[in-house]
Scaffold this active site. Sequence first.
Site, PDB file in Angstrom:
ATOM      1  N   LYS A  70       0.836  -1.196   0.000  1.00 25.47           N
ATOM      2  CA  LYS A  70       0.000   0.000   0.000  1.00 25.47           C
ATOM      3  C   LYS A  70       0.876   1.252   0.000  1.00 25.47           C
ATOM      4  O   LYS A  70       0.666   2.170  -0.793  1.00 25.47           O
ATOM      5  CB  LYS A  70      -0.905  -0.028   1.238  1.00 25.47           C
ATOM      6  CG  LYS A  70      -2.134   0.836   1.117  1.00 25.47           C
ATOM      7  CD  LYS A  70      -2.999   0.728   2.378  1.00 25.47           C
ATOM      8  CE  LYS A  70      -3.843  -0.539   2.395  1.00 25.47           C
ATOM      9  NZ  LYS A  70      -4.506  -0.754   3.696  1.00 25.47           N
ATOM     10  N   CYS A  89       8.927 -37.666  -6.904  1.00 23.43           N
ATOM     11  CA  CYS A  89       7.586 -38.221  -7.034  1.00 23.43           C
ATOM     12  C   CYS A  89       6.806 -38.113  -5.728  1.00 23.43           C
ATOM     13  O   CYS A  89       5.729 -38.650  -5.592  1.00 23.43           O
ATOM     14  CB  CYS A  89       7.642 -39.669  -7.500  1.00 23.43           C
ATOM     15  SG  CYS A  89       8.504 -40.742  -6.358  1.00 23.43           S
ATOM     16  N   HIS A 147      -3.109 -41.054   3.957  1.00 25.48           N
ATOM     17  CA  HIS A 147      -3.669 -41.858   2.869  1.00 25.48           C
ATOM     18  C   HIS A 147      -4.792 -41.116   2.155  1.00 25.48           C
ATOM     19  O   HIS A 147      -4.804 -40.997   0.930  1.00 25.48           O
ATOM     20  CB  HIS A 147      -4.177 -43.191   3.441  1.00 25.48           C
ATOM     21  CG  HIS A 147      -4.788 -44.081   2.402  1.00 25.48           C
ATOM     22  ND1 HIS A 147      -6.143 -44.106   2.171  1.00 25.48           N
ATOM     23  CD2 HIS A 147      -4.227 -44.933   1.514  1.00 25.48           C
ATOM     24  CE1 HIS A 147      -6.388 -44.971   1.200  1.00 25.48           C
ATOM     25  NE2 HIS A 147      -5.237 -45.485   0.785  1.00 25.48           N
ATOM     26  N   SER A 164      14.660 -41.080  -7.965  1.00 18.94           N
ATOM     27  CA  SER A 164      13.435 -40.300  -7.831  1.00 18.94           C
ATOM     28  C   SER A 164      13.280 -39.989  -6.348  1.00 18.94           C
ATOM     29  O   SER A 164      13.243 -40.899  -5.519  1.00 18.94           O
ATOM     30  CB  SER A 164      12.238 -41.100  -8.356  1.00 18.94           C
ATOM     31  OG  SER A 164      11.062 -40.369  -8.166  1.00 18.94           O
ATOM     32  N   TYR A 172      12.800 -33.925 -13.924  1.00 21.21           N
ATOM     33  CA  TYR A 172      11.340 -33.876 -13.986  1.00 21.21           C
ATOM     34  C   TYR A 172      10.723 -33.842 -12.587  1.00 21.21           C
ATOM     35  O   TYR A 172      11.367 -34.189 -11.605  1.00 21.21           O
ATOM     36  CB  TYR A 172      10.770 -35.062 -14.772  1.00 21.21           C
ATOM     37  CG  TYR A 172      10.932 -36.405 -14.078  1.00 21.21           C
ATOM     38  CD1 TYR A 172       9.994 -36.851 -13.141  1.00 21.21           C
ATOM     39  CD2 TYR A 172      12.017 -37.220 -14.348  1.00 21.21           C
ATOM     40  CE1 TYR A 172      10.153 -38.062 -12.495  1.00 21.21           C
ATOM     41  CE2 TYR A 172      12.186 -38.437 -13.716  1.00 21.21           C
ATOM     42  CZ  TYR A 172      11.246 -38.849 -12.786  1.00 21.21           C
ATOM     43  OH  TYR A 172      11.402 -40.043 -12.143  1.00 21.21           O
ATOM     44  N   ARG A 198      -3.509  -1.257  -6.477  1.00 14.54           N
ATOM     45  CA  ARG A 198      -2.688  -2.477  -6.396  1.00 14.54           C
ATOM     46  C   ARG A 198      -3.094  -3.390  -7.534  1.00 14.54           C
ATOM     47  O   ARG A 198      -4.168  -3.208  -8.123  1.00 14.54           O
ATOM     48  CB  ARG A 198      -2.917  -3.189  -5.060  1.00 14.54           C
ATOM     49  CG  ARG A 198      -4.348  -3.612  -4.888  1.00 14.54           C
ATOM     50  CD  ARG A 198      -4.567  -4.348  -3.590  1.00 14.54           C
ATOM     51  NE  ARG A 198      -5.984  -4.312  -3.241  1.00 14.54           N
ATOM     52  CZ  ARG A 198      -6.479  -4.622  -2.073  1.00 14.54           C
ATOM     53  NH1 ARG A 198      -5.685  -4.984  -1.106  1.00 14.54           N
ATOM     54  NH2 ARG A 198      -7.762  -4.576  -1.843  1.00 14.54           N
ATOM     55  N   MET A 219      -4.756  -5.688  10.905  1.00 12.49           N
ATOM     56  CA  MET A 219      -5.559  -4.673  11.582  1.00 12.49           C
ATOM     57  C   MET A 219      -6.457  -3.893  10.626  1.00 12.49           C
ATOM     58  O   MET A 219      -6.080  -3.594   9.512  1.00 12.49           O
ATOM     59  CB  MET A 219      -4.616  -3.696  12.267  1.00 12.49           C
ATOM     60  CG  MET A 219      -5.327  -2.844  13.265  1.00 12.49           C
ATOM     61  SD  MET A 219      -4.375  -1.385  13.676  1.00 12.49           S
ATOM     62  CE  MET A 219      -4.807  -0.317  12.323  1.00 12.49           C
ATOM     63  N   ARG A 247      -3.250   3.042   8.465  1.00 12.86           N
ATOM     64  CA  ARG A 247      -3.569   1.887   7.614  1.00 12.86           C
ATOM     65  C   ARG A 247      -2.398   0.908   7.599  1.00 12.86           C
ATOM     66  O   ARG A 247      -1.259   1.304   7.366  1.00 12.86           O
ATOM     67  CB  ARG A 247      -3.836   2.373   6.186  1.00 12.86           C
ATOM     68  CG  ARG A 247      -4.680   3.618   6.115  1.00 12.86           C
ATOM     69  CD  ARG A 247      -4.710   4.234   4.727  1.00 12.86           C
ATOM     70  NE  ARG A 247      -5.369   3.373   3.760  1.00 12.86           N
ATOM     71  CZ  ARG A 247      -5.416   3.638   2.443  1.00 12.86           C
ATOM     72  NH1 ARG A 247      -4.807   4.710   1.961  1.00 12.86           N
ATOM     73  NH2 ARG A 247      -6.047   2.818   1.630  1.00 12.86           N
ATOM     74  N   GLY A 301      -6.841 -10.214   7.555  1.00 14.90           N
ATOM     75  CA  GLY A 301      -6.523 -10.781   8.869  1.00 14.90           C
ATOM     76  C   GLY A 301      -5.689  -9.815   9.680  1.00 14.90           C
ATOM     77  O   GLY A 301      -5.477  -9.994  10.874  1.00 14.90           O
TER      78      GLY A 301
HETATM   79  P1  ADP Z   1      -8.009  -2.160   3.473  1.00 15.04           P
HETATM   80  O1  ADP Z   1      -6.611  -2.590   3.299  1.00 15.04           O
HETATM   81  O2  ADP Z   1      -8.820  -2.990   4.373  1.00 15.04           O
HETATM   82  O3  ADP Z   1      -8.663  -1.825   2.160  1.00 15.04           O
HETATM   83  P2  ADP Z   1      -7.515   0.631   3.744  1.00 15.04           P
HETATM   84  O4  ADP Z   1      -6.344   1.075   4.516  1.00 15.04           O
HETATM   85  O5  ADP Z   1      -7.362   0.631   2.279  1.00 15.04           O
HETATM   86  O6  ADP Z   1      -7.926  -0.789   4.270  1.00 15.04           O
HETATM   87  O7  ADP Z   1      -8.728   1.518   4.180  1.00 15.04           O
HETATM   88  C1  ADP Z   1     -10.052   1.183   3.928  1.00 15.04           C
HETATM   89  C2  ADP Z   1     -10.832   2.381   3.461  1.00 15.04           C
HETATM   90  O8  ADP Z   1     -10.738   3.449   4.378  1.00 15.04           O
HETATM   91  C3  ADP Z   1     -10.321   2.980   2.173  1.00 15.04           C
HETATM   92  O9  ADP Z   1     -10.812   2.295   1.070  1.00 15.04           O
HETATM   93  C4  ADP Z   1     -10.887   4.370   2.237  1.00 15.04           C
HETATM   94  O10 ADP Z   1     -12.205   4.379   1.780  1.00 15.04           O
HETATM   95  C5  ADP Z   1     -10.833   4.687   3.696  1.00 15.04           C
HETATM   96  N1  ADP Z   1      -9.661   5.509   3.942  1.00 15.04           N
HETATM   97  C6  ADP Z   1      -8.427   5.106   4.298  1.00 15.04           C
HETATM   98  N2  ADP Z   1      -7.601   6.161   4.398  1.00 15.04           N
HETATM   99  C7  ADP Z   1      -8.337   7.246   4.128  1.00 15.04           C
HETATM  100  C8  ADP Z   1      -8.046   8.636   4.048  1.00 15.04           C
HETATM  101  N3  ADP Z   1      -6.829   9.105   4.280  1.00 15.04           N
HETATM  102  N4  ADP Z   1      -9.049   9.452   3.727  1.00 15.04           N
HETATM  103  C9  ADP Z   1     -10.275   8.984   3.481  1.00 15.04           C
HETATM  104  N5  ADP Z   1     -10.615   7.718   3.530  1.00 15.04           N
HETATM  105  C10 ADP Z   1      -9.654   6.840   3.834  1.00 15.04           C
HETATM  106 MG    MG Z   2      -7.900  -0.756   0.790  1.00 15.19          MG
END
Ligand code: ADP
Ligand code: MG
Length: 874
Positions: free
Chosen positions: A22, A830, A455, A763, A850, A336, A103, A92, A101
């Site tokens: 990210k 194998c 098995h 093998s 192989y 992404r 935060m 984030r 899984g």
């Molecule tokens: P995930 O990885 O679960 O998608 P994100 O970190 O992408 O979590 O955050 C989820 C959502 O939170 C984003 O899609 C966005 O809508 C909102 N968000 C995150 N950061 C911001 C920000 N700086 N301003 C506004 N909305 C945000």
């Molecule tokens: Mg996201």
Amino acid sequence: MTKYVYLFKEGNADMRNLLGGKGANLAEMTSLGMPVPQGFTVTTEACNAYYDNGKVIVDDIIKQINDALGKTEKIVGKKFGDSNDPFLVSVRSGARASMPGMMDTILNLGLNDESVLGLAKLTNNPRFAYDSYRRFMQMFADVVMDISKDNFEALLSAKKKVKGVVQDTELDANDLKALVSEYKAKYLELKGEPFPQDPKEQLIEAITAVFRSWDNPRANTYRRLNSIPYEWGTAVNVQSMVFGNMGDDSGTGVAFTRNPSTGENELYGEYLFNAQGEDVVAGIRTPKPIAELKQDNPSLYKEFQDIASKLEEHYRDMQDMEFTIERGKLYMLQTRNGKRTAQAALKIAIDLVKEGVLSEKEALLKVEPKQLDSLLHPQFEPKALAEAKLITTGLNASPGAATGRVVFTADRAKELKEKDGLPVILVREETSPEDIEGMIVSSGILTARGGMTSHAAVVARGMGTCCVAGAGQVHVYEDEKYFEVSGEKYYEGDWISLDGSTGKVYGEKVETQDATVSEDFETLMTWSDKFRVLDIRANADNPRDAKVAYRYGAHGIGLCRTEHMFFEEGRISAVREMIAAKNQAERKKALEKILPMQKSDFIELYKEMKGYPVTIRYLDPPLHEFLPTEQDDIEALAKDMGIPTNELTATIIELHESNPMLGHRGVRLSITYPEIAEMQTRAVIEAAIEVNKEGMNVIPEIMIPLVGDVKELKYVKDVVVKTANEVIKKANVKLEYHVGTMIEIPRAAILADEIAKEAEFFSFGTNDLTQMTFGFSRDDAGKFLADYYEKKIFENDPFAHIDQKGVGKLMKMAVQLGKETRPDIKLGICGEHGGDPQSIEFCHNIGLSYVSCSPFRVPIARLAAAHANIKNPR
Ligand code: ADP
Ligand code: MG
Ligand code: MG
């Protein structure tokens, strides 16, 4: 001094390892001049430092965070905690690989009792301000402080009830203001301290929580299933907030540059007006398809579309993007490479080649080998699955989806299936070779015990049948014909469903859809074959498996386990006679009965493989596995053999071993009873002569299992060669054949130079090799491996992925020693690892010729072998 914090404008996409996916992409979008709310990333190294320092963020890193915060304040022109115009951020998580899984994101961080007033005044929108504060408190309490959000949801519901409204949006500013006070009181009550008012304290707590979440059980499980190393750590992104909930000229959404389920080249996604991040997924209101933005706001749509295509072009892959519109201005929050179905993955990869964006090699790397599974096996209807009742989870032992009626014995499986043709699922404590016929007719197999190479798992994968193994919470009461899981009972005839790709078990019928192989699939396979150097063979024990293997592109059989043929109907009694024979004459008599059966099997097998090599492994398992256990079966066999029952019972007792896996099996059988090897040789050679008369050119490969010393191999090889040459001479033909061995005992790997004097090929039998190298039983390891994962002693099941460090070292040694003695020695694998993409890469790297895997894994292996050679050309 290590730099632990990077502003978005200091990073780029290549810094993924340090900044996480990210963070690296936010930096990249920033440098592309796209509208990204600014911020900074705390690196994955800071996460590792946090753990190295006893779960503390050291002062140096805190200082770097504060510096970056200061610089971001300057960029944004706002101040953290400012009571008139507060700077608010989101926190984030973001690891190297996208990882559910972890935060949850925290939004609106930086709000407190004072700045909420400023925000209300500034925006002239107190409702918005208190709504933001309320959300922040709830997220912070839940995610950072581990105070369940239910506590706050309850207060919210109560408030709505009192006001007589249904939607959150119907609450006004005063309601929300009151709610904030109630939240604070609740927080104080549960936490024993007031809600933190210092934004910097909030921030450090939130960053700490992200680091902490790297080690939560959900994240650990996900990592293990996806082979993501613990030491990667996660990064944390701190980003200035933009608000999609500022009115009808604001909104938030997600979009893909191509359709992630079909691969169609069209902008695909949804958005919601006047909403903040989590509202889109929370399903409070129904989002609109992205296409409607075109009508609602054509110029904004165009801007977004331009950014989307620029991103796709830049990353040369389909993008998954998150965006927010604040008062008519577009902001990009994430991009992404998008997750996609296997079908979409193929279409997108091939389209990108057609569009001239990617080379064939690059396109191949866009498709995960493991993903192909879903194209080869039935899957659940996604809608039906979403509603299905999960009752337990076991090991994802063999992929696909199955629904059917519970049966507890192989016989009942056959009876019920034959009676009405409806699917059945065989549920057993664990399966044994005797269950084979029942396994063949079952749509799925569920066992309570056993690991990835038990098995049930091995046989199911071989047949392409869905299997969930080692579901420890399931208690099977075979005699009473029910199983129990968490207090609920499922009787014979009840419907259940299994997802062999995830290990999930559902307590009801769930509709499935069939697998379909498309033209795109064929294209991908053709490209794979072009770029791989590893040959792909299949483990096939009978003509049925061989046919599938050939159809999926296997160039030969790397392992035919002859004993599996013995369990087919009408054969087992002859085999039992052979085992219970008291002298050589009796044994030879029984072997005479088996010979024509084996021979005809081999003939069919050779024919199915159309001249590709076929490796036949001689009898391997402990003999007592073939003997009856039930009293009436024992009596019947005794009668068949014309001996008293007690005599047979005595033989069975005599054959009992306390450690059968280390017992009288493999080559040891042929040393005690060379007549077995003689018979098998006659079958192999006579069958080859017969099909070669019809114009084929079969070169059989005879493989002796469980060899630990060259003299063992030499003894049996002499028997084989003598027998084979007699047969060939008598038939007055020419026939090439090879004799080799499995390397599956550590001693064989260590003495591979000596063994190669006799063995024309090796093998690697990595199931046994793993078992014996680690010294733990593959059928029982499942019971304690969980503790090993939890205590971070192991990250992975060594039966699922080759242990490259230990077992791999033995393999490398054997390869090198083998080649020293016999430079042209043929080398293969194998074991079950032969179908595992990361193990295949390892096999490629150590120079095997192989890999051999179960028939349904052949396409995966073809692609994985191509990946290996593209990444590391040989
Ligand atoms: P995930 O990885 O679960 O998608 P994100 O970190 O992408 O979590 O955050 C989820 C959502 O939170 C984003 O899609 C966005 O809508 C909102 N968000 C995150 N950061 C911001 C920000 N700086 N301003 C506004 N909305 C945000
Ligand atoms: Mg996201
Ligand atoms: Mg073995």
